[in-house]
Design an enzyme around this catalytic site. Structure first.
Site, PDB file in Angstrom:
ATOM      1  N   LYS A  95     -11.835 -10.638  -6.167  1.00  9.42           N
ATOM      2  CA  LYS A  95     -11.644 -11.022  -4.765  1.00  9.42           C
ATOM      3  C   LYS A  95     -12.975 -11.439  -4.149  1.00  9.42           C
ATOM      4  O   LYS A  95     -13.072 -12.469  -3.468  1.00  9.42           O
ATOM      5  CB  LYS A  95     -11.007  -9.855  -3.986  1.00  9.42           C
ATOM      6  CG  LYS A  95      -9.550  -9.602  -4.382  1.00  9.42           C
ATOM      7  CD  LYS A  95      -8.966  -8.317  -3.803  1.00  9.42           C
ATOM      8  CE  LYS A  95      -7.542  -8.102  -4.328  1.00  9.42           C
ATOM      9  NZ  LYS A  95      -6.909  -6.855  -3.872  1.00  9.42           N
ATOM     10  N   GLN A 127      -8.578  -1.400  -0.956  1.00 13.43           N
ATOM     11  CA  GLN A 127      -7.919  -1.510  -2.265  1.00 13.43           C
ATOM     12  C   GLN A 127      -7.143  -0.218  -2.563  1.00 13.43           C
ATOM     13  O   GLN A 127      -7.675   0.881  -2.425  1.00 13.43           O
ATOM     14  CB  GLN A 127      -8.964  -1.794  -3.360  1.00 13.43           C
ATOM     15  CG  GLN A 127      -8.372  -2.060  -4.729  1.00 13.43           C
ATOM     16  CD  GLN A 127      -7.562  -3.355  -4.808  1.00 13.43           C
ATOM     17  OE1 GLN A 127      -7.774  -4.275  -4.033  1.00 13.43           O
ATOM     18  NE2 GLN A 127      -6.628  -3.415  -5.730  1.00 13.43           N
ATOM     19  N   ASP A 145      -3.991  -7.905   4.138  1.00 10.06           N
ATOM     20  CA  ASP A 145      -3.000  -7.484   3.135  1.00 10.06           C
ATOM     21  C   ASP A 145      -1.583  -7.508   3.709  1.00 10.06           C
ATOM     22  O   ASP A 145      -0.613  -7.417   2.963  1.00 10.06           O
ATOM     23  CB  ASP A 145      -3.306  -6.059   2.663  1.00 10.06           C
ATOM     24  CG  ASP A 145      -4.035  -6.019   1.329  1.00 10.06           C
ATOM     25  OD1 ASP A 145      -3.770  -6.903   0.491  1.00 10.06           O
ATOM     26  OD2 ASP A 145      -4.844  -5.099   1.131  1.00 10.06           O
TER      27      ASP A 145
HETATM   28  N1  GUN Z   1      -3.558  -2.694  -5.223  1.00 10.82           N
HETATM   29  C1  GUN Z   1      -2.720  -3.422  -6.003  1.00 10.82           C
HETATM   30  N2  GUN Z   1      -2.363  -4.561  -5.366  1.00 10.82           N
HETATM   31  C2  GUN Z   1      -2.990  -4.544  -4.172  1.00 10.82           C
HETATM   32  C3  GUN Z   1      -3.018  -5.446  -3.066  1.00 10.82           C
HETATM   33  O1  GUN Z   1      -2.378  -6.506  -3.042  1.00 10.82           O
HETATM   34  N3  GUN Z   1      -3.798  -5.075  -2.021  1.00 10.82           N
HETATM   35  C4  GUN Z   1      -4.494  -3.914  -2.020  1.00 10.82           C
HETATM   36  N4  GUN Z   1      -5.217  -3.630  -0.947  1.00 10.82           N
HETATM   37  N5  GUN Z   1      -4.485  -3.050  -3.008  1.00 10.82           N
HETATM   38  C5  GUN Z   1      -3.737  -3.374  -4.081  1.00 10.82           C
END
Ligand code: GUN
Length: 304
Positions: free
Chosen positions: A52, A96, A119
Site C-alpha cells: 500500500k 490494518q 477502508d
Molecule cells: N486486512 C485484510 N484486508 C484488509 C483491508 O482491506 N483493510 C484493512 N484495513 N485491513 C485488512
C-alpha cells in the site's frame, strides 16, 4: 473456454487514472496523503501494508507508515487516530486488520473520522452506502464492481449471489451490486440448499474465506464467477484436492511449501463464462481502490 478477468490489467488502468488525478490536484497545491497503521508483526499484514505504501509512492500520494508494537493499548491507538484525524496532510487513515486480541478494534475503527475512512469500515460510511449516498465504499467490494464494469459484464437485471456476509466484503458487495440494479441474494453458513441458490447466479461472488468451497455443481453453466478468497494451503492432501496434475502450481508448491487458492474450486471455473483467478484477480484491485478512495477523500474534504 472461460474468459479470465485480468485483475492486474484492470488495477493498472485504475492506478493510471489515479496518478493522473494526483497530478491535476498537485497543480492546485493538493497532495493526497494516507496514514497506514500497522500494529505488531503479522507477516501477511506487513506485506499488504508495504504494498500500500509503495503504491502511494508510485502514484504520487504522500504516505506515512506508523508501526506501534503489539503491546500498544487501545487508548494509545485512540490518541494516535485522534491526532491523524486532525492533521491536514492526512486524507486517509488505514488501520490494518487484524489487530492484537487485547485491542478494541471496533472502538478504534469508529474513532476514525468518516471523512478519512478510506477502508469504508465506519458505520457512518456503511450507512451512507446503504442509503445510496456518496460514500467511501470498502475497497475489495468496490474492486469487484470495477472488474465487472470494466470487463463489460452487464450487472443490471442479473441475478447476483454473494456467498459470505462479512461487514468488510459480503454485505457491502451486495449493496453495491444492488445499486447497479442486480437482483441480489446473500448466502451464508445457515443457508438451506446453498447449491440450489448459487446455481441461480448469473454473477456469483465467493467471499466465504474457505478454500475451494464453491464446487462445479454449485455453478450455473455460463455464470460469471468473482472469487474474493485468498487462502493459503500447505498440505499435500489439500494441494491434490485442488491442483492435482497442474504442473505450474506443483512447481510453486515444491518451491514454497504452500500455494494460494480462492474460495472457488478450480474445477468450478471451467463451468463459468468468465472468472477472476486467484492470485491475479480481485486481490490486486483492493490496493488500487484504496488509492482511489484516498484521492476521493482528499477532494471531498476540500469540497473539490
Ligand atoms: N486486512 C485484510 N484486508 C484488509 C483491508 O482491506 N483493510 C484493512 N484495513 N485491513 C485488512
Amino acid at each position: 473456454m472461460p474468459k479470465i478477468l485480468d485483475g492486474a490489467a484492470i488495477a493498472a488502468q485504475i492506478k493510471q487514472e489515479v496518478a493522473e488525478e494526483v497530478k491535476r490536484l498537485a497543480d492546485q497545491g493538493v497532495r493526497p496523503g494516507l496514514a497506514a497503521v500497522l500494529v505488531g508483526h503479522v507477516p501477511a499484514s506487513e506485506i499488504y501494508v508495504r504494498n500500500k505504501v509503495q503504491t502511494c509512492a508510485e502514484l504520487g500520494l504522500f504516505s506515512e507508515l506508523i508501526t506501534p508494537p503489539d503491546t500498544v493499548t487501545t487508548e494509545d491507538l485512540f490518541d494516535l487516530v485522534s491526532s491523524l484525524n486532525s492533521r491536514d496532510d492526512i486524507d486517509g487513515i488505514l488501520i490494518q486488520l487484524p489487530l492484537p486480541k487485547h485491542v478494541d478494534a471496533k472502538f478504534l475503527l469508529d474513532a476514525v473520522s468518516p471523512a478519512k475512512d478510506v477502508d469504508g469500515f465506519h458505520p457512518i460510511n456503511a450507512g451512507r452506502l446503504q442509503a445510496g449516498r456518496p460514500a467511501l465504499a470498502p475497497c475489495t467490494p468496490a474492486g469487484v464492481i470495477e472488474i465487472l464494469k470494466r470487463s463489460g459484464i452487464p450487472i443490471s437485471g442479473q441475478n447476483a449471489v454473494v456467498v459470505g456476509r462479512s461487514d468488510i466484503v459480503g454485505k457491502p458487495a451486495a449493496m453495491l451490486l444492488l445499486h447497479e440494479n442486480a437482483t441480489v441474494t446473500i448466502c451464508h453458513s445457515k443457508t438451506r440448499d446453498l447449491a440450489e441458490v448459487t446455481r441461480q447466479a448469473d454473477i456469483l461472488v465467493a467471499a466465504i474465506g474457505r478454500p475451494g468451497f464453491i464446487t462445479p455443481e454449485m455453478v450455473k453453466p455460463g455464470a460469471v464467477i468473482i472469487d474474493v478468497g485468498i487462502n493459503r494451503i500447505d498440505t499435500r492432501e489439500d494441494f491434490d484436492r485442488f491442483f492435482a496434475g497442474n504442473a505450474k502450481r506443483e512447481a510453486a508448491f515444491a518451491k514454497r511449501g504452500s500455494v494460494i487458492v480462492g474460495d472457488v474450486h478450480p474445477a468450478a471455473f471451467e463451468v463459468s463464462s468468465a472468472y477472476t483467478p486467484v492470485p491475479g484477480g480481485v486481490g490486486l484491485l483492493t490496493i488500487a481502490m484504496l488509492m482511489s478512495n484516498t484521492v476521493r477523500a482528499a477532494k471531498m474534504r476540500r469540497g473539490l
